[in-house]
Write a protein that holds these residues in place. Structure first.
Motif, PDB file in Angstrom:
ATOM      1  N   LYS A   1       0.744  -1.118  -0.008  1.00  0.00           N
ATOM      2  CA  LYS A   1       0.155   0.125   0.038  1.00  0.00           C
ATOM      3  C   LYS A   1       0.786   1.170   0.043  1.00  0.00           C
ATOM      4  CE  LYS A   1      -1.949  -1.106   3.734  1.00  0.00           C
ATOM      5  NZ  LYS A   1      -1.162  -2.459   4.118  1.00  0.00           N
ATOM      6  N   THR A   2       1.683   1.465   0.936  1.00  0.00           N
ATOM      7  CA  THR A   2       2.644   2.582   0.963  1.00  0.00           C
ATOM      8  C   THR A   2       3.517   2.548  -0.130  1.00  0.00           C
ATOM      9  OG1 THR A   2       2.821   2.645   3.429  1.00  0.00           O
ATOM     10  CG2 THR A   2       4.423   3.578   2.295  1.00  0.00           C
TER      11      THR A   2
ATOM     12  N   LEU B   1      -5.632  14.377  -2.154  1.00  0.00           N
ATOM     13  CA  LEU B   1      -5.022  14.455  -0.637  1.00  0.00           C
ATOM     14  C   LEU B   1      -4.807  12.684  -0.540  1.00  0.00           C
ATOM     15  CD1 LEU B   1      -3.918  15.755   1.645  1.00  0.00           C
ATOM     16  CD2 LEU B   1      -6.539  15.708   2.763  1.00  0.00           C
ATOM     17  N   ILE B   2      -3.672  12.483  -0.152  1.00  0.00           N
ATOM     18  CA  ILE B   2      -3.399  11.079   0.134  1.00  0.00           C
ATOM     19  C   ILE B   2      -2.910  10.846   1.611  1.00  0.00           C
ATOM     20  CG2 ILE B   2      -1.776   9.127  -0.439  1.00  0.00           C
ATOM     21  CD1 ILE B   2      -1.449  10.266  -3.440  1.00  0.00           C
ATOM     22  N   LEU B   3      -3.506  10.077   2.265  1.00  0.00           N
ATOM     23  CA  LEU B   3      -3.317  10.021   3.762  1.00  0.00           C
ATOM     24  C   LEU B   3      -2.896   8.470   4.139  1.00  0.00           C
ATOM     25  CD1 LEU B   3      -6.573  11.793   4.579  1.00  0.00           C
ATOM     26  CD2 LEU B   3      -4.084  12.815   4.939  1.00  0.00           C
ATOM     27  N   ASP B   4      -1.631   8.528   4.698  1.00  0.00           N
ATOM     28  CA  ASP B   4      -1.289   6.893   4.953  1.00  0.00           C
ATOM     29  C   ASP B   4      -1.294   6.454   6.434  1.00  0.00           C
ATOM     30  OD1 ASP B   4      -0.097   4.434   5.008  1.00  0.00           O
ATOM     31  OD2 ASP B   4       1.920   5.024   3.942  1.00  0.00           O
ATOM     32  N   GLU B   5      -2.486   5.889   6.648  1.00  0.00           N
ATOM     33  CA  GLU B   5      -2.836   5.695   8.036  1.00  0.00           C
ATOM     34  C   GLU B   5      -2.969   6.763   9.012  1.00  0.00           C
ATOM     35  OE1 GLU B   5      -0.972   2.343   9.746  1.00  0.00           O
ATOM     36  OE2 GLU B   5      -0.465   1.217   7.670  1.00  0.00           O
TER      37      GLU B   5
ATOM     38  N   GLU C   1      -5.822   2.793   5.226  1.00  0.00           N
ATOM     39  CA  GLU C   1      -6.341   2.780   6.771  1.00  0.00           C
ATOM     40  C   GLU C   1      -6.409   1.311   7.154  1.00  0.00           C
ATOM     41  OE1 GLU C   1      -7.175   5.635   8.685  1.00  0.00           O
ATOM     42  OE2 GLU C   1      -7.268   3.888  10.057  1.00  0.00           O
ATOM     43  N   HIS C   2      -6.218   1.087   8.404  1.00  0.00           N
ATOM     44  CA  HIS C   2      -6.396  -0.318   9.003  1.00  0.00           C
ATOM     45  C   HIS C   2      -7.399  -0.448   9.642  1.00  0.00           C
ATOM     46  CE1 HIS C   2      -2.728  -2.422   7.802  1.00  0.00           C
ATOM     47  NE2 HIS C   2      -1.989  -1.452   7.997  1.00  0.00           N
ATOM     48  N   ASN C   3      -7.983   0.987  10.318  1.00  0.00           N
ATOM     49  CA  ASN C   3      -9.248   0.912  11.108  1.00  0.00           C
ATOM     50  C   ASN C   3     -10.676   0.610  10.243  1.00  0.00           C
ATOM     51  OD1 ASN C   3     -11.474   1.765  12.485  1.00  0.00           O
ATOM     52  ND2 ASN C   3     -10.187   2.974  13.878  1.00  0.00           N
TER      53      ASN C   3
ATOM     54  N   VAL D   1     -12.920   2.943   7.755  1.00  0.00           N
ATOM     55  CA  VAL D   1     -13.202   2.712   6.215  1.00  0.00           C
ATOM     56  C   VAL D   1     -14.518   2.341   5.779  1.00  0.00           C
ATOM     57  CG1 VAL D   1     -12.639   0.890   4.381  1.00  0.00           C
ATOM     58  CG2 VAL D   1     -10.741   1.591   6.095  1.00  0.00           C
ATOM     59  N   MET D   2     -15.140   1.763   6.580  1.00  0.00           N
ATOM     60  CA  MET D   2     -16.567   1.506   6.317  1.00  0.00           C
ATOM     61  C   MET D   2     -17.249   3.031   6.372  1.00  0.00           C
ATOM     62  SD  MET D   2     -16.883  -1.499   5.283  1.00  0.00           S
ATOM     63  CE  MET D   2     -15.687  -3.030   5.058  1.00  0.00           C
ATOM     64  N   GLU D   3     -16.786   3.592   7.138  1.00  0.00           N
ATOM     65  CA  GLU D   3     -17.853   4.677   7.554  1.00  0.00           C
ATOM     66  C   GLU D   3     -17.401   5.955   6.163  1.00  0.00           C
ATOM     67  OE1 GLU D   3     -17.867   6.495  11.319  1.00  0.00           O
ATOM     68  OE2 GLU D   3     -18.509   8.739  10.521  1.00  0.00           O
ATOM     69  N   LEU D   4     -16.148   6.038   5.853  1.00  0.00           N
ATOM     70  CA  LEU D   4     -15.809   7.042   4.910  1.00  0.00           C
ATOM     71  C   LEU D   4     -15.702   6.888   3.409  1.00  0.00           C
ATOM     72  CD1 LEU D   4     -12.619   8.953   6.747  1.00  0.00           C
ATOM     73  CD2 LEU D   4     -15.020   9.793   6.367  1.00  0.00           C
ATOM     74  N   ALA D   5     -15.434   5.428   3.134  1.00  0.00           N
ATOM     75  CA  ALA D   5     -14.958   5.189   1.850  1.00  0.00           C
ATOM     76  C   ALA D   5     -16.225   5.093   0.848  1.00  0.00           C
ATOM     77  CB  ALA D   5     -14.013   3.895   1.705  1.00  0.00           C
TER      78      ALA D   5
END
Ligand code: ATP
Ligand code: MG
Length: 238
Positions: free
Chosen positions: A45-46, A161-165, A195-197, A201-205
């Motif tokens: 991923k990273t 905007l890319i956010l890694d964890e 995102e590992h949480n 993930v389920m809430e945002l994506a």
């Protein structure tokens, strides 16, 4: 309105010695979406987002952004085209105040002292750090440093905007604040989130890409991904 492709990779690969960290990935993002990339540790991923933002050179393949081939561009040239990213490892200037950190990031875009002051105050307020402006970043709790990083990213007015964890190390209350912030940001930028949480993930994506062993294992809406037996086996562990 028909979806418009903002970013696409073609056969993107990165090998480290014998390790195929990313192995022939075709990945596409539509303008305006919130996409999550999930997958086990070491899935690539990273490395994938590192090649998208220009921090890691690909072994093979291309990256296209707004229909232009950006494979050969430096990370900085990509920032100028609207790709902002925050690292898995925090990247704020620990010796500077929150205000100065954000001012450094915003000053290329905003000119004049007054305008810059206003913009920095707006950005700090947006991530919930308005009352921390004068605090030296290095003494902030870890979760607040992550929020400051997001302010640095937003200061660039990114298209992507890319956010890694980003939620790693955040408290539950900070995670709630983060989710609200990302929904707000998504009105003006495309968001790509590693995102590992899974609750986040389920809430945002709107869509989820699952990586495993350097490849895309599955892609789809949250409910499809949750129901996918291959994904459950490789990642969700049930
Ligand atoms: N600079 C490097 N040199 C050698 N191997 C690397 C390097 N960077 C990554 N790798 C390897 O490439 C693979 C993918 O790593 P990557 O960091 O992209 O995974 P990830 O999905 O982000 O994992 P995590 O969830 O732990 O952050 C791993 O096997 C890793 O050990
Ligand atoms: Mg990683």
């Amino acid at each position: 309105m028909a979806a418009v492709t903002l970013l696409a990779t073609e056969g993107l690969s990165r090998h480290f010695g014998g390790v195929k960290a990313v192995d022939g990935v075709d990945f596409a993002l539509d303008r305006g979406e919130i996409r999550a990339i999930i997958g086990p540790n070491g899935a690539g991923k990273t490395t994938l987002v590192g090649m998208i933002c220009g921090r890691i050179d690909p072994s093979r393949g291309r990256v296209r952004f707004e229909d232009r081939d950006i494979t050969g561009l430096s990370a900085w040239a990509r920032v100028q085209r609207g790709i902002a990213y925050t690292f898995q490892i925090t990247s704020v200037f620990g010796g500077l105040t929150c205000f100065d950190n954000v001012a450094l990031a915003a000053q290329r875009r905003v000119h004049g002292h007054r305008a810059l002051d206003r913009e920095v105050a707006r950005l700090l307020g947006r991530v919930g750090l308005a009352d921390r402006a004068g605090v030296v970043a290095g003494v902030l709790p870890y979760g607040h440093q992550r929020l400051l990083e997001i302010a640095l990213g937003l200061a660039l007015k990114p298209k992507l905007l890319i956010l890694d964890e980003p939620t790693q190390g955040l408290s539950d209350a900070e995670i709630d604040h983060f989710c609200a912030l990302i929904r707000d940001v998504a009105a003006e930028a495309t968001v790509l989130l590693i995102e590992h949480n899974m609750a986040v993930v389920m809430e945002l994506a709107q869509r989820i890409t699952v990586m495993d062993n350097g490849r895309i294992l599955a892609e789809g809406a949250p409910e499809e991904i949750r129901a996918n037996p291959q994904v459950q086996e490789a990642y969700l562990g049930s």
